[in-house]
Design a protein around this motif. Structure first.
Motif, PDB file in Angstrom:
ATOM      1  N   THR A  75       0.244  54.680   1.396  1.00  0.00           N
ATOM      2  CA  THR A  75      -0.458  53.473   0.978  1.00  0.00           C
ATOM      3  C   THR A  75       0.178  52.882  -0.272  1.00  0.00           C
ATOM      4  O   THR A  75       0.340  51.659  -0.390  1.00  0.00           O
ATOM      5  N   PHE A 188      -5.074  50.881   2.343  1.00  0.00           N
ATOM      6  CA  PHE A 188      -4.115  49.819   1.999  1.00  0.00           C
ATOM      7  C   PHE A 188      -4.806  48.491   1.743  1.00  0.00           C
ATOM      8  O   PHE A 188      -4.455  47.767   0.796  1.00  0.00           O
ATOM      9  N   SER A 248      -6.605  54.470  -3.768  1.00  0.00           N
ATOM     10  CA  SER A 248      -6.569  55.032  -2.415  1.00  0.00           C
ATOM     11  C   SER A 248      -7.236  56.394  -2.372  1.00  0.00           C
ATOM     12  O   SER A 248      -7.939  56.722  -1.418  1.00  0.00           O
TER      13      SER A 248
END
Length: 314
Positions: A75, A188, A248
């Motif tokens: 990500t 993401f 993330s």
């Protein structure tokens, strides 16, 4: 004499006014900092090293740690690849609709995470329209390359088409919804928005004069960017990557909706905390959350050691 008295009076008023000002500001700041320290201390003292070590021994926790680290790394890379061009374009160029585009880029930041996960789930369940000439092209290409034709059937969703395509290429269908790719995509969509904002501020802080000089010396726009602007943006790049990774790691809402909470499949550390709480294992949830806290602290400390400062465009 009058001027001296005025100066003394002004000095006295200034010295008397500074103390309440700083007292209030320091008190407010101290309360917030102490709340953070108290929160982390309470969680740390709630469990024991044995509980933490026992959490590491569980295969579910080890899988969640592995998936979290891998998905966060992917990500972060994707976020940097996307945020650099967007941040540069938004910083350097004015165009029609820029205000609207700027607002759209901030939507993942202000939307509730659960809504982002719901939007992604609906997106990949949308039926793909059947277009004859597109189907013919798909059949021709897939038949020529793989010896087997793929096409859009009635009722096929976007996720179905991805499964057909990956099944043809890899020999095993790999979808997005409720699979590992959905974890990465959910992370993401949120993390990249923060990275974009960071990179835009970074490029705003780098004056365009350097590029103009490079252009007058014979560089084209791409050469001026990679040779002049990009090297100056390394602090902001590090800040954006750190922020994307940390964001993330703590993402839960979109993953819960878009990926599910399946043990040993789409389980990341935030999901582990949720699953442990649902079965009443508070010690396991605390141990998993402490792993996230320590990981985030390590990343932030490393980033600062390698040059991340307050001026790094966060």
């Amino acid at each position: 004499m009058t001027e001296q008295k005025t100066d003394e009076l002004s000095s006295g008023l200034k010295s008397r006014s500074d103390l309440p000002f700083y007292t209030i500001f320091i008190a407010i700041s101290a309360i917030y900092v102490l709340m953070i320290v108290a929160m982390l201390s309470a969680e740390t003292t709630y469990t024991t090293p044995d509980h933490i070590w026992g959490a590491f021994e569980k295969p579910e926790i080890r899988y969640a740690i592995w998936l979290s680290l891998v998905s966060c790394a992917i990500t972060t890379v994707l976020s940097l690849w996307v945020s650099v061009p967007i941040g540069y374009l938004m910083s350097r160029h004015n165009f029609w609709g820029k205000t609207l585009v700027d607002a759209v880029l901030d939507i993942p930041i202000v939307l509730p995470p659960l809504v982002i996960g719901l939007c992604l789930l609906i997106l990949f369940q949308v039926e793909v329209p059947q277009i004859e000439w597109v189907n013919n092209i798909m059949k021709s290409i897939s038949g020529a390359l793989f010896g087997k034709e793929i096409f859009v059937a009635e009722g096929d969703s976007l996720d179905d088409m991805i499964r057909k395509t990956t099944g043809l290429i890899f020999g095993r269908p790999i979808g997005v919804t409720y699979e590992i790719p959905s974890v990465i995509l959910a992370q993401f969509m949120v993390a990249c928005a923060f990275a974009v904002r960071t990179m835009r501020v970074t490029f705003d802080q780098i004056g365009p004069r350097y590029e103009q000089v490079a252009l007058t010396l014979g560089c084209n726009r791409g050469q001026a960017f990679w040779r002049v602007v990009f090297p100056q943006a390394y602090r902001g790049l590090l800040a954006a990557g750190t922020l994307a990774w940390a964001r993330s790691l703590g993402e839960f809402g979109p993953i819960l909706i878009f990926s599910g909470a399946t043990r040993m499949k789409t389980e990341v550390l935030p999901t582990t905390v949720f699953l442990e709480l649902t079965v009443g294992n508070i010690e396991g949830a605390v141990a998993a959350s402490l792993i996230m806290v320590v990981s985030a602290l390590i990343v932030l400390v490393i980033a600062r050691l390698f040059g991340l400062t307050r001026g790094a465009a966060i």
